[in-house]
Design a protein around this motif. Structure first.
Motif, PDB file in Angstrom:
ATOM      1  N   GLY A 263     -20.804 -68.036  13.086  1.00 53.15           N
ATOM      2  CA  GLY A 263     -21.077 -66.871  13.810  1.00 53.15           C
ATOM      3  C   GLY A 263     -20.647 -66.762  15.503  1.00 53.15           C
ATOM      4  O   GLY A 263     -21.396 -66.306  16.278  1.00 53.15           O
ATOM      5  N   ILE A 264     -19.596 -67.634  15.660  1.00 53.86           N
ATOM      6  CA  ILE A 264     -19.221 -67.920  17.085  1.00 53.86           C
ATOM      7  C   ILE A 264     -18.279 -66.698  17.470  1.00 53.86           C
ATOM      8  O   ILE A 264     -17.151 -66.523  16.395  1.00 53.86           O
ATOM      9  N   PRO A 265     -18.478 -65.813  18.124  1.00 45.01           N
ATOM     10  CA  PRO A 265     -17.372 -64.772  18.712  1.00 45.01           C
ATOM     11  C   PRO A 265     -15.971 -65.414  18.943  1.00 45.01           C
ATOM     12  O   PRO A 265     -15.792 -66.627  19.622  1.00 45.01           O
ATOM     13  N   ALA A 266     -15.313 -64.525  18.677  1.00 46.53           N
ATOM     14  CA  ALA A 266     -13.712 -65.027  18.652  1.00 46.53           C
ATOM     15  C   ALA A 266     -13.405 -65.126  20.318  1.00 46.53           C
ATOM     16  O   ALA A 266     -12.696 -66.077  20.519  1.00 46.53           O
ATOM     17  N   SER A 267     -14.188 -64.315  21.215  1.00 50.44           N
ATOM     18  CA  SER A 267     -13.775 -64.682  22.511  1.00 50.44           C
ATOM     19  C   SER A 267     -14.410 -66.269  22.923  1.00 50.44           C
ATOM     20  O   SER A 267     -14.004 -66.446  24.252  1.00 50.44           O
ATOM     21  N   ASP A 268     -15.205 -66.880  22.358  1.00 50.73           N
ATOM     22  CA  ASP A 268     -15.785 -68.324  22.563  1.00 50.73           C
ATOM     23  C   ASP A 268     -14.836 -69.257  21.964  1.00 50.73           C
ATOM     24  O   ASP A 268     -14.996 -70.458  22.231  1.00 50.73           O
TER      25      ASP A 268
ATOM     26  N   GLU B 257     -27.712 -71.765  22.490  1.00 48.94           N
ATOM     27  CA  GLU B 257     -27.739 -70.318  22.594  1.00 48.94           C
ATOM     28  C   GLU B 257     -27.543 -69.473  21.471  1.00 48.94           C
ATOM     29  O   GLU B 257     -28.266 -68.419  21.251  1.00 48.94           O
ATOM     30  N   LEU B 258     -26.681 -70.044  20.817  1.00 52.43           N
ATOM     31  CA  LEU B 258     -26.411 -69.262  19.452  1.00 52.43           C
ATOM     32  C   LEU B 258     -27.466 -69.506  18.551  1.00 52.43           C
ATOM     33  O   LEU B 258     -28.101 -68.312  17.922  1.00 52.43           O
ATOM     34  N   ILE B 259     -28.419 -70.494  18.564  1.00 56.73           N
ATOM     35  CA  ILE B 259     -29.621 -70.829  17.781  1.00 56.73           C
ATOM     36  C   ILE B 259     -30.722 -69.834  18.453  1.00 56.73           C
ATOM     37  O   ILE B 259     -31.421 -69.059  17.561  1.00 56.73           O
ATOM     38  N   ASP B 260     -30.864 -69.608  19.822  1.00 55.04           N
ATOM     39  CA  ASP B 260     -31.968 -68.709  20.411  1.00 55.04           C
ATOM     40  C   ASP B 260     -31.503 -67.210  19.929  1.00 55.04           C
ATOM     41  O   ASP B 260     -32.479 -66.419  19.734  1.00 55.04           O
ATOM     42  N   LEU B 261     -30.179 -66.717  20.124  1.00 58.64           N
ATOM     43  CA  LEU B 261     -29.666 -65.440  19.859  1.00 58.64           C
ATOM     44  C   LEU B 261     -30.149 -65.264  18.248  1.00 58.64           C
ATOM     45  O   LEU B 261     -30.582 -63.996  17.815  1.00 58.64           O
ATOM     46  N   SER B 262     -29.974 -66.515  17.236  1.00 62.22           N
ATOM     47  CA  SER B 262     -30.173 -66.047  15.737  1.00 62.22           C
ATOM     48  C   SER B 262     -31.857 -66.113  15.631  1.00 62.22           C
ATOM     49  O   SER B 262     -32.101 -65.337  14.780  1.00 62.22           O
TER      50      SER B 262
END
Length: 436
Positions: A162-167, A197-202
């Motif tokens: 789930g990593i955005p393409a922009s990243d 940060e990904l974990i926090d968002l999830s």
């Protein structure tokens, strides 16, 4: 004893398997061949690494994989120098747990890696493959490892996590920095901060990607700890690099065997078989380790509880008792029951992902009528953990075998200044091996 015999004994010394430079020069193949015949289960005395048993025959390697009760993954799955101590991820990740906990963690994310799910974003992988190939062609000369394989790998693993393409470019830069420095991904502060940060968002809004599944899932009624989630994400990112190495090494194989690329151009229906042969031939994960939990007879030797057992996958994948002409690269090889993805409960969870990534890239080359020409010597990774090119300069051009154009063979630079330019990968891929 003749001088020739002394030299042969030195060359075939199993102790050389712990020397990264020997792996980089490709000399391990002869050592493994000798060991399969004369010392298929061999004890290495402690030194830089703790004492361990080497296992080189296909049947024995498969047995170790399948018997998770006797051969445990919980204490580490890679050889680590004595000075490095125990693996800090022991008991916390897919790769470093045994059933039943391993089974429960795997169940949380297995659907995300299933063949059905992977096929669902095949078109996305195909778009990424076209983009990286187009960009590589514009450069005229590119490093296939970084400019093609690594970029495609990040795009694919980004879809899973789930990593955005922009990243993607940032993630590629951070992982490349870690690998080049010989550091574990867990030590790269920017990458780990990003994963947190990904974990926090999830946590706030769990999605259907792997991070969301780890965050929302429970094992025995309890959620995974933040450390477990973080290390499992790091494990998946690191393991994905094996697929990139395999793809790049497959390109080297085709350059060294242009008749096989010509055959594939003429018979594209053989692509699934060709991908399977690339996986066998390249064996990008060099070894996997287990720890004996009870006395067990393996070959002619009794393994004691607590002994480390190292299985060498490239050796198993060239076992003469299993494979016809194992030292020949054949894109039509059948059957081809290689062990590149392991076996048993710890069979690589990303196998379908690796297959589709390689299949799509090769099919895009075939469909576009492109070929990959060596533009200089390939520089091999110097590691006892993974194998493949660290640097592969190429031209991606129109035409290829079958249209009257000869593909030049790829030189390999194994001089110390080059093969040692990437440090041994033990530290940087402590939990990055695909044996989950």
């Amino acid at each position: 004893m003749t001088i020739e015999a002394v030299v042969d004994d030195a060359i075939m010394d199993p102790g050389r398997l712990t020397d990264p430079a020997v792996h980089a020069r490709g000399e391990t193949r002869a050592v493994w061949r000798w060991m399969r015949r004369h010392a298929p289960v061999h004890w290495h005395e402690p030194g830089v690494y703790p004492g361990f048993w080497s296992v080189t025959r296909y049947a024995d390697v498969r047995r170790v994989y399948l018997d998770h009760a006797t051969f445990s993954s919980a204490h580490g799955v890679m050889l680590r120098p004595v000075t490095a101590g125990a693996d800090p991820g022991s008991g916390l990740t897919l790769a470093l747990t045994d059933p039943p906990r391993h089974t429960a963690i795997r169940a949380l994310v297995a659907d995300a890696f299933s063949g059905r799910q992977v096929r669902s974003f095949e078109e996305s992988v195909r778009r990424s493959a076209r983009a990286v190939l187009d960009a590589a062609r514009e450069r005229q000369t590119c490093d296939f490892v970084h400019d093609v394989a690594a970029h495609l790998t990040v795009a694919v693993i980004g879809a899973i996590l789930g990593i955005p393409a922009s990243d993607h470019d940032d993630v590629l830069r951070w992982t490349s920095e870690s690998f080049a420095a010989g550091r574990s991904l867990a030590t790269h502060h920017e990458l780990m901060r990003y994963v947190i940060e990904l974990i926090d968002l999830s946590t706030a809004d769990p999605g259907d990607d792997v991070v969301g599944r780890l965050v929302a899932g429970t094992v025995d009624g309890d959620p995974l700890s933040d450390v477990e989630i973080l290390l499992n994400c790091e494990n998946i990112i690191g393991a994905a690099e094996n697929s990139g190495l395999s793809i790049a090494a497959g390109i080297v194989a085709f350059a060294e065997h242009p008749d096989q690329w010509s055959l594939l151009v003429q018979r594209p229906d053989q692509l699934p078989s060709a991908v399977n042969e690339i996986l066998r031939w390249t064996s990008s994960a060099s070894h996997s380790m287990r720890t004996a939990t009870a006395p067990v007879l393996l070959g002619d030797h009794t393994i004691a509880p607590g002994d480390r057992v190292v299985v060498w996958l490239p050796s198993a994948n060239r076992d003469e008792e299993v494979f016809v002409a194992p030292d020949e690269f054949r894109v039509t090889r059948r059957p081809n029951r290689h062990l590149s993805f392991g076996a048993g409960p710890h069979a690589c969870i990303g196998a379908a992902l690796a297959r589709i990534q390689t299949t799509v890239l090769l099919s895009e080359l075939l469909d576009a009528g492109l070929r990959v020409e060596p533009a200089g010597p390939a520089v091999p990774v110097a590691s006892i953990v993974v194998s493949g090119p660290a640097y592969l300069p190429v031209h991606i051009v129109a035409g290829g075998p079958g249209d009257g154009t000869e593909v030049p063979r790829a030189p390999v630079d194994t001089s110390p200044n080059h093969s040692q330019s990437r440090t041994d990968s033990t530290k940087m891929r402590e939990r990055g091996q695909c044996s989950t």
